[in-house]
Design a protein around this motif. Structure first.
Motif, PDB file in Angstrom:
ATOM      1  N   PHE A 145       5.326  10.221  -9.211  1.00  0.00           N
ATOM      2  CA  PHE A 145       4.505  11.280  -9.787  1.00  0.00           C
ATOM      3  C   PHE A 145       3.078  10.817 -10.091  1.00  0.00           C
ATOM      4  CE2 PHE A 145       8.919  12.207 -11.019  1.00  0.00           C
ATOM      5  CZ  PHE A 145       9.060  13.446 -10.420  1.00  0.00           C
ATOM      6  N   MET A 146       2.775   9.546  -9.826  1.00  0.00           N
ATOM      7  CA  MET A 146       1.443   9.015 -10.106  1.00  0.00           C
ATOM      8  C   MET A 146       0.746   8.605  -8.817  1.00  0.00           C
ATOM      9  SD  MET A 146       2.012   6.601 -13.476  1.00  0.00           S
ATOM     10  CE  MET A 146       0.283   6.087 -13.477  1.00  0.00           C
ATOM     11  N   ARG A 147      -0.539   8.849  -8.760  1.00  0.00           N
ATOM     12  CA  ARG A 147      -1.312   8.403  -7.606  1.00  0.00           C
ATOM     13  C   ARG A 147      -1.409   6.875  -7.620  1.00  0.00           C
ATOM     14  NH1 ARG A 147      -4.012  13.039  -5.525  1.00  0.00           N
ATOM     15  NH2 ARG A 147      -4.096  14.738  -7.070  1.00  0.00           N
ATOM     16  N   VAL A 148      -1.651   6.321  -6.441  1.00  0.00           N
ATOM     17  CA  VAL A 148      -1.706   4.872  -6.291  1.00  0.00           C
ATOM     18  C   VAL A 148      -2.750   4.248  -7.210  1.00  0.00           C
ATOM     19  CG1 VAL A 148      -2.408   3.057  -4.681  1.00  0.00           C
ATOM     20  CG2 VAL A 148      -0.779   4.815  -3.951  1.00  0.00           C
ATOM     21  N   GLY A 149      -3.931   4.843  -7.248  1.00  0.00           N
ATOM     22  CA  GLY A 149      -4.999   4.285  -8.078  1.00  0.00           C
ATOM     23  C   GLY A 149      -4.647   4.272  -9.552  1.00  0.00           C
ATOM     24  N   ALA A 150      -3.993   5.342 -10.021  1.00  0.00           N
ATOM     25  CA  ALA A 150      -3.609   5.411 -11.431  1.00  0.00           C
ATOM     26  C   ALA A 150      -2.597   4.329 -11.792  1.00  0.00           C
ATOM     27  CB  ALA A 150      -3.054   6.799 -11.747  1.00  0.00           C
ATOM     28  N   GLN A 151      -1.701   4.020 -10.858  1.00  0.00           N
ATOM     29  CA  GLN A 151      -0.682   3.006 -11.144  1.00  0.00           C
ATOM     30  C   GLN A 151      -1.300   1.613 -11.242  1.00  0.00           C
ATOM     31  OE1 GLN A 151       3.269   3.517  -9.427  1.00  0.00           O
ATOM     32  NE2 GLN A 151       2.553   5.335  -8.348  1.00  0.00           N
TER      33      GLN A 151
ATOM     34  N   ARG B  52      -3.819   8.929  -3.096  1.00  0.00           N
ATOM     35  CA  ARG B  52      -2.538   9.292  -2.480  1.00  0.00           C
ATOM     36  C   ARG B  52      -1.367   8.949  -3.396  1.00  0.00           C
ATOM     37  NH1 ARG B  52      -3.150   7.081   3.737  1.00  0.00           N
ATOM     38  NH2 ARG B  52      -5.136   8.110   4.207  1.00  0.00           N
ATOM     39  N   TYR B  53      -0.236   9.629  -3.114  1.00  0.00           N
ATOM     40  CA  TYR B  53       1.023   9.344  -3.812  1.00  0.00           C
ATOM     41  C   TYR B  53       1.860   8.398  -2.952  1.00  0.00           C
ATOM     42  CZ  TYR B  53      -0.071  13.159  -7.028  1.00  0.00           C
ATOM     43  OH  TYR B  53      -0.667  13.954  -7.974  1.00  0.00           O
ATOM     44  N   PRO B  54       2.808   7.685  -3.555  1.00  0.00           N
ATOM     45  CA  PRO B  54       3.600   6.707  -2.780  1.00  0.00           C
ATOM     46  C   PRO B  54       4.272   7.290  -1.540  1.00  0.00           C
ATOM     47  CG  PRO B  54       3.941   6.341  -5.119  1.00  0.00           C
ATOM     48  CD  PRO B  54       3.105   7.587  -5.003  1.00  0.00           C
TER      49      PRO B  54
ATOM     50  N   VAL C 193       0.507  -2.105  -1.623  1.00  0.00           N
ATOM     51  CA  VAL C 193       0.107  -1.586  -2.933  1.00  0.00           C
ATOM     52  C   VAL C 193       0.804  -2.366  -4.044  1.00  0.00           C
ATOM     53  CG1 VAL C 193       0.274   0.414  -4.477  1.00  0.00           C
ATOM     54  CG2 VAL C 193      -0.507   0.718  -2.124  1.00  0.00           C
ATOM     55  N   MET C 194       2.089  -2.681  -3.845  1.00  0.00           N
ATOM     56  CA  MET C 194       2.828  -3.473  -4.831  1.00  0.00           C
ATOM     57  C   MET C 194       2.191  -4.849  -5.010  1.00  0.00           C
ATOM     58  SD  MET C 194       5.512  -1.957  -6.229  1.00  0.00           S
ATOM     59  CE  MET C 194       6.624  -3.290  -6.624  1.00  0.00           C
TER      60      MET C 194
END
Length: 551
Positions: free
Chosen positions: A104-110, A148-150, A161-162
């Protein structure tokens, strides 16, 4: 002199009085990589989680265990102390990126959340570091990717990303738990090369947890082999891979090398499946939208007693093509002749009598078995559909389980009570209960340990020799597909781009650039026993190209 950044002494992890990890000791040095290898259940991941104080509830660490991070002693139960180090001094890349990334979170936010926890309060600084981190892990167009989302990323991009998230706090120690286990060969090679470059650039102490000996050989300076919670052998990578001392290590290394030698081909027989110019479409995603073509003009011929391997990356269309050959997907073009029945666009579906003669073994055995049914009840279903009397089913099920190397008592157990290899054997037993003439295996070894992979491949080869069925083996493991197949087809973006005998796959006559790329990706991560660890690492750091579009 190399600095020791992490020191573990006499790790003991117990649950209900049973030792799951027993007396493990290891050191991690700056700029060096240690690989812990072993089969599932050997205690590798528990050891890694202990090094971050992340063990699940119900597991206890012995008070005699000693852990030191950069010279600072830490008690396994010291949550406050671990919290100050996680993400800053020591970080971890977990096994399944899709399960670890918040959908539910965009890549940048995570990644930004990670930076905020590391003390980066400025929003503008976080945004700059997020984009720089994504660029560092070689992802294209970081400015667009942050939105983007995962689920909008490929498996390789999710893993990158991880890695970017783990490195956001600039740790000195990185732990990677099975970082390539579910990836295609070329994507796996890209991730391995990326980790090697990042380690060299940042001088990280890197701990790799894996059951893939090729990955361990390509990345590590030293290897520790775990079995039943203990380290049974440890030493320099080349020494462990070339001259294993412990019988368990020798079995692991031997299992990987067996796939290098291709078995002799069987005698050609009559054709049971023939596909000509097959096209398959996916339905449009929106009203008035156009369908998207997943398979373009694919053809193959499958003979009784022989195996065709279908090789390609995720998304290449190979599983869709395989499902169509089994009559499970409608055709948009072309023709399939299956056991004398013609499948055409808009034509009649596969008759029920023929469905029993063409069986499919799916990729995920846990998903293919009903978790609420005992194995015996699951295996009884095809016999019931075939009209076999109830009085005869138990005997037939016991014989079927025995044929695939399982005890008859497995019939009373549920899927979660079996290992991955046992579940896959149960799926094969179910497929064979109707005595099929065609067996389609879709990625049946993709999530298995090396020794279990070889056992399943041996089992399929033996059963084919005894029963004479034709087999389509779908996979992305080049050595496995090559070993079990008589002929190999390479699929890329829905098209068959290469067709050759399995023994010709490594020859220079291979013409298609995509096939050559797949082969070069596999060769970059071959076991050290064949090429030596130093040339492999040097090749990763010097010759591996930075991908323009990450997998």
């Amino acid at each position: 002199m190399t600095e020791t950044l992490l020191r573990l002494h006499n790790l003991v992890v117990s649950a209900a009085g049973r030792r799951l990890v027993d007396g493990v000791s290891l050191d991690l040095e700056a700029g060096r990589t240690l690989a812990i290898i072993g089969e599932s259940g050997s205690g590798k991941s528990l050891t890694a989680l202990s090094l971050l104080g992340l063990l699940p509830e119900g597991l206890a660490v012995d008070p005699a265990t000693r852990i030191g991070v950069e010279g600072r002693p830490l008690a396994p139960q010291d949550e406050r102390g671990w919290r100050a180090l996680r993400g800053r001094r020591i970080a971890m890349v977990f096994q399944d990126p899709m399960a670890c990334l918040n959908p539910f979170m965009r890549v940048g936010a995570q990644i930004g959340e990670t930076l905020q926890r590391c003390g980066i309060a400025s929003g503008s600084e976080r945004r700059a570091r997020i984009e720089a981190g994504l660029a560092e892990v070689e992802l294209p167009d970081p400015a667009a990717l942050v939105r983007r989302y995962p689920h909008q990323l490929s498996g390789g991009q999710q893993q990158r990303v991880m890695i970017a998230m783990a490195l956001a706090g600039e740790p000195d120690i990185l732990i990677a738990d099975e970082p390539t286990s579910a990836l295609d060969a070329s994507v796996q090679a890209d991730i391995v090369a990326l980790l090697a470059r990042l380690q060299a650039k940042r001088r990280l102490a890197l701990l790799i947890i894996t059951h893939d000996l090729a990955v361990a050989a390509a990345l590590s300076h030293s290897i520790a082999v775990m079995q039943h919670g203990r380290i049974v052998e440890a030493g320099p990578t080349a020494e462990v891979m070339d001259r294993p001392r412990h019988p368990y290590t020798a079995r692991l290394v031997g299992a990987g090398r067996r796939l290098v030698d291709t078995p002799a081909s069987t005698v050609p027989r009559h054709v049971v499946v023939a596909a000509e110019g097959v096209c398959i479409d996916y339905a449009a995603r929106r009203l008035f939208g156009r369908p998207s073509r997943a398979v373009h003009g694919a053809s193959l011929s499958l003979q009784a007693g022989r195996t065709v391997g279908l090789l390609g990356e995720s998304g290449s269309g190979k599983s869709t093509f395989a499902a169509a050959l089994a009559g499970l997907r409608p055709l948009a073009g072309g023709q399939i002749r299956l056991l004398g029945h013609v499948i055409e666009p808009g034509g009649k579906p596969l008759p029920k009598a023929l469905r029993r003669r063409c069986q499919m073994v799916f990729q995920n055995p846990y998903g293919a078995l009903n978790p609420r049914l005992a194995i015996g009840r699951t295996l009884a279903e095809p016999l019931e559909l075939a009209g076999m009397p109830a009085s005869m089913r138990a005997t037939r099920i016991a014989a079927g389980l025995n044929e695939v190397g399982l005890d008859a008592g497995v019939a009373d157990r549920y899927p979660h009570q079996l290992s991955g290899g046992q579940r896959q054997r149960a799926c094969i037993a179910r497929a064979l209960l109707c005595d099929p003439e065609v067996l389609i295996c879709d990625e049946v070894i993709s999530a298995l340990d090396m020794t279990v992979k070889v056992q399943i491949l041996d089992l399929l080869k033996r059963l084919q020799g005894e029963r004479g069925f034709a087999m389509l083996f779908v996979g992305h493991d080049i050595d496995a597909v090559r070993w079990i197949s008589d002929e190999v087809l390479v699929m890329h973006r829905g098209r068959i781009v290469e067709s050759c005998r399995s023994e010709e796959l490594d020859l220079v006559q291979v013409r298609d650039p995509y096939t050559r790329r797949l082969l070069s990706a596999r060769l970059m991560s071959r076991p050290a026993g064949e090429n030596g660890i130093a040339p492999v690492r040097e090749q990763l750091l010097r010759d591996a190209p930075v991908p323009s579009v990450a997998g």
